[in-house]
Enzyme design. Structure first.
Site, PDB file in Angstrom:
ATOM      1  N   CYS A   1      -4.707  -4.658 -10.742  1.00 45.25           N
ATOM      2  CA  CYS A   1      -3.688  -4.632  -9.700  1.00 45.25           C
ATOM      3  C   CYS A   1      -2.561  -3.668 -10.066  1.00 45.25           C
ATOM      4  O   CYS A   1      -1.942  -3.811 -11.122  1.00 45.25           O
ATOM      5  CB  CYS A   1      -3.120  -6.031  -9.471  1.00 45.25           C
ATOM      6  SG  CYS A   1      -1.880  -6.092  -8.155  1.00 45.25           S
TER       7      CYS A   1
ATOM      8  N   LYS B   1     -12.554  -6.694 -14.182  1.00 43.76           N
ATOM      9  CA  LYS B   1     -12.301  -5.515 -13.345  1.00 43.76           C
ATOM     10  C   LYS B   1     -10.977  -4.899 -13.784  1.00 43.76           C
ATOM     11  O   LYS B   1      -9.984  -5.605 -13.937  1.00 43.76           O
ATOM     12  CB  LYS B   1     -12.246  -5.881 -11.863  1.00 43.76           C
ATOM     13  CG  LYS B   1     -12.165  -4.677 -10.931  1.00 43.76           C
ATOM     14  CD  LYS B   1     -12.397  -5.095  -9.483  1.00 43.76           C
ATOM     15  CE  LYS B   1     -12.475  -3.856  -8.582  1.00 43.76           C
ATOM     16  NZ  LYS B   1     -11.144  -3.292  -8.324  1.00 43.76           N
TER      17      LYS B   1
ATOM     18  N   ARG C   1     -12.032  -0.613  -0.014  1.00 41.31           N
ATOM     19  CA  ARG C   1     -11.489  -0.158   1.266  1.00 41.31           C
ATOM     20  C   ARG C   1     -12.538   0.447   2.195  1.00 41.31           C
ATOM     21  O   ARG C   1     -12.357   0.468   3.413  1.00 41.31           O
ATOM     22  CB  ARG C   1     -10.375   0.864   1.004  1.00 41.31           C
ATOM     23  CG  ARG C   1      -9.150   0.273   0.309  1.00 41.31           C
ATOM     24  CD  ARG C   1      -8.154   1.367  -0.072  1.00 41.31           C
ATOM     25  NE  ARG C   1      -8.720   2.299  -1.034  1.00 41.31           N
ATOM     26  CZ  ARG C   1      -8.375   3.578  -1.129  1.00 41.31           C
ATOM     27  NH1 ARG C   1      -7.480   4.080  -0.299  1.00 41.31           N
ATOM     28  NH2 ARG C   1      -8.926   4.345  -2.036  1.00 41.31           N
TER      29      ARG C   1
ATOM     30  N   ASN D   1     -16.124   1.743  -9.221  1.00 37.97           N
ATOM     31  CA  ASN D   1     -15.318   1.451  -8.035  1.00 37.97           C
ATOM     32  C   ASN D   1     -14.397   2.635  -7.749  1.00 37.97           C
ATOM     33  O   ASN D   1     -13.815   3.196  -8.673  1.00 37.97           O
ATOM     34  CB  ASN D   1     -14.513   0.167  -8.283  1.00 37.97           C
ATOM     35  CG  ASN D   1     -13.578  -0.199  -7.148  1.00 37.97           C
ATOM     36  OD1 ASN D   1     -12.470  -0.675  -7.385  1.00 37.97           O
ATOM     37  ND2 ASN D   1     -13.986  -0.020  -5.914  1.00 37.97           N
ATOM     38  N   GLY D   2     -14.273   2.989  -6.476  1.00 37.90           N
ATOM     39  CA  GLY D   2     -13.362   4.056  -6.089  1.00 37.90           C
ATOM     40  C   GLY D   2     -14.012   5.102  -5.220  1.00 37.90           C
ATOM     41  O   GLY D   2     -14.999   5.731  -5.623  1.00 37.90           O
ATOM     42  N   ASP D   3     -13.515   5.236  -3.993  1.00 38.08           N
ATOM     43  CA  ASP D   3     -13.966   6.271  -3.055  1.00 38.08           C
ATOM     44  C   ASP D   3     -15.417   6.102  -2.613  1.00 38.08           C
ATOM     45  O   ASP D   3     -16.127   7.098  -2.416  1.00 38.08           O
ATOM     46  CB  ASP D   3     -13.759   7.672  -3.647  1.00 38.08           C
ATOM     47  CG  ASP D   3     -12.291   8.015  -3.831  1.00 38.08           C
ATOM     48  OD1 ASP D   3     -11.436   7.227  -3.369  1.00 38.08           O
ATOM     49  OD2 ASP D   3     -12.002   9.060  -4.442  1.00 38.08           O
TER      50      ASP D   3
ATOM     51  N   PRO E   1     -12.533  -7.698  -4.484  1.00 34.15           N
ATOM     52  CA  PRO E   1     -11.490  -8.595  -3.985  1.00 34.15           C
ATOM     53  C   PRO E   1     -10.374  -7.789  -3.332  1.00 34.15           C
ATOM     54  O   PRO E   1      -9.907  -6.798  -3.896  1.00 34.15           O
ATOM     55  CB  PRO E   1     -10.981  -9.289  -5.255  1.00 34.15           C
ATOM     56  CG  PRO E   1     -12.015  -9.022  -6.303  1.00 34.15           C
ATOM     57  CD  PRO E   1     -12.655  -7.720  -5.946  1.00 34.15           C
ATOM     58  N   MET E   2      -9.950  -8.201  -2.146  1.00 33.27           N
ATOM     59  CA  MET E   2      -8.826  -7.546  -1.474  1.00 33.27           C
ATOM     60  C   MET E   2      -7.933  -8.617  -0.870  1.00 33.27           C
ATOM     61  O   MET E   2      -8.403  -9.470  -0.100  1.00 33.27           O
ATOM     62  CB  MET E   2      -9.321  -6.582  -0.391  1.00 33.27           C
ATOM     63  CG  MET E   2      -9.996  -5.333  -0.938  1.00 33.27           C
ATOM     64  SD  MET E   2     -10.571  -4.214   0.350  1.00 33.27           S
ATOM     65  CE  MET E   2     -12.073  -5.059   0.870  1.00 33.27           C
ATOM     66  N   ALA E   3      -6.662  -8.584  -1.253  1.00 36.65           N
ATOM     67  CA  ALA E   3      -5.716  -9.606  -0.820  1.00 36.65           C
ATOM     68  C   ALA E   3      -5.601  -9.638   0.698  1.00 36.65           C
ATOM     69  O   ALA E   3      -5.416  -8.608   1.346  1.00 36.65           O
ATOM     70  CB  ALA E   3      -4.345  -9.334  -1.430  1.00 36.65           C
TER      71      ALA E   3
END
Length: 384
Positions: free
Chosen positions: A111, A151, A238, A213-215, A26-28
């Site tokens: 968050c 998450k 991202r 999650n991450g990179d 999820p990304m705002a």
């Protein structure tokens, strides 16, 4: 581009079977219906909505009710909820289930935004271990047969880590999976994600899937994360900004079926144009859709020979005709630029002391005086 491959490794989250172990984070302001549909057109996986505030859902905020809608092509449907009060979150879950809004629900405890953590929400909340467990327990019960996942981040900072305790608590409460963004709140999105923590969580939580999650900037990164940590799936955030076709590369890397990608400038231009078209449909307003796609311009065309005048034009266009005229000036045959188009995308920030409620770290129990204060963590509008 040469992409590493791994043996087929499907992922099961409750009753949901995924052909490839891939989840869109999820990304705002990003993972609305338009972007989710676009990602699905390239590959497979579970595509999660942008964050929905539980109180706004219970109060049937107009913006929130629009954000929880899915296109008929989206299946399985996934919604991420955020909140700080067990009863409110449970009521939001009951609404989703009773009104058939989703097939999967995720809870946000990751968050790091100061306006959220300052009130004890997001990545700050798992420090209050009983409150965290109560939220997950009540949400799982309210969800019934709908799988509910969690998450989270590693913790508040390196001296206040919570991910192992929270992972076990979520497992005990009946969560269908847990996902770890392998950074602390204090790290925000800076530095490098600590994949070793994902491996630690996988060893601690043994009866449900653990997602990392991450990179993850490429399919190679995803394959490597799963090999190094033994996690059951990856959550991509991202890394897919301006690259929705990453989900095709991920599908192919994990033995699924994804679109073959030859990321020429023409291919990228077509993806950008499709994104704009879907945003216009989502907002039911051409001007608003074209304004919303502006934030994606630099991500799509990173490293490509696109002049400043065209970039500026795309970042100010207010109609699809304007976008078409500008894209028509590009050399569609220009090849993928390699390293110039790779690497980090989106915000990174710098490590900083997290904004927290007064005396928050003095105890892992929630003081009665803090309950009312925390209500402010449930920001009025969803998706932010």
């Amino acid at each position: 581009m040469t992409v590493a491959t791994a043996p087929a490794r499907p992922l099961r989250i409750g009753p949901i079977d995924l052909d490839v172990p891939v989840v869109l984070a999820p990304m705002a302001g990003i993972t609305n219906t338009a972007f989710r549909r676009l990602c699905r057109e390239y590959g497979a996986g579970l595509y999660v909505s942008e964050m929905i505030t539980s109180r706004a859902l219970v109060e049937r905020n107009e913006t929130t009710m629009r954000l929880i809608r899915h296109h008929e092509s989206e299946t399985p449907r996934s919604i991420q909820l955020y909140g700080v009060d067990p009863k409110t979150i449970a009521e939001a879950v009951r609404i989703i289930v009773a009104e058939d809004h989703a097939d999967h629900i995720d809870l946000n405890f990751g968050c790091p935004v100061p306006k959220v953590t300052r009130k004890g929400g997001g990545a700050a909340l798992p420090w209050k271990s009983k409150l965290f467990a109560d939220i997950v327990d009540q949400a799982v019960k309210a969800a019934g047969d709908i799988p509910l996942t969690v998450k989270m981040r590693k913790g508040i900072d390196r001296d206040h880590l919570t991910f192992l305790d929270a992972g076990r608590a979520a497992e005990d409460a009946g969560a269908a999976a847990v996902a770890l963004h392998a950074r602390t709140a204090s790290e925000f999105y800076s530095g490098h994600a600590d994949w070793n923590a994902i491996g630690e969580l996988k060893q601690a939580v043994t009866s449900i899937p653990v997602l990392g999650n991450g990179d993850i900037w490429s399919a190679d990164d995803a394959v490597r994360m799963m090999a190094e940590t033994d996690c059951d799936g990856v959550v991509v955030g991202r890394g897919c900004l301006g690259r929705p076709w990453l989900f095709g590369e991920l599908a192919n890397a994990f033995g699924g079926e994804g679109k073959t990608v030859d990321a020429t400038l023409g291919f990228v231009s077509d993806a950008f144009r499709r994104h704009a078209e879907l945003l216009v449909e989502f907002f039911e307003d051409e001007d608003r859709g074209c304004r919303d796609v502006r934030k994606h311009v630099s991500w799509y065309f990173k490293g490509y020979p696109v002049g400043g005048d065209i970039r500026t034009g795309l970042a100010t266009a207010s109609s699809l005709d304007e976008i078409d005229e500008l894209l028509g000036r590009l050399d569609r045959s220009a090849p993928y630029p390699g390293a110039d188009a790779e690497g980090q995308r989106g915000r990174a920030g710098h490590p900083k002391k997290p904004a927290l409620p007064e005396k928050w770290l003095e105890s892992r129990e929630l003081a009665s005086s803090a309950s009312e204060m925390m209500r402010g963590a449930e920001i009025e509008n969803s998706g932010g």
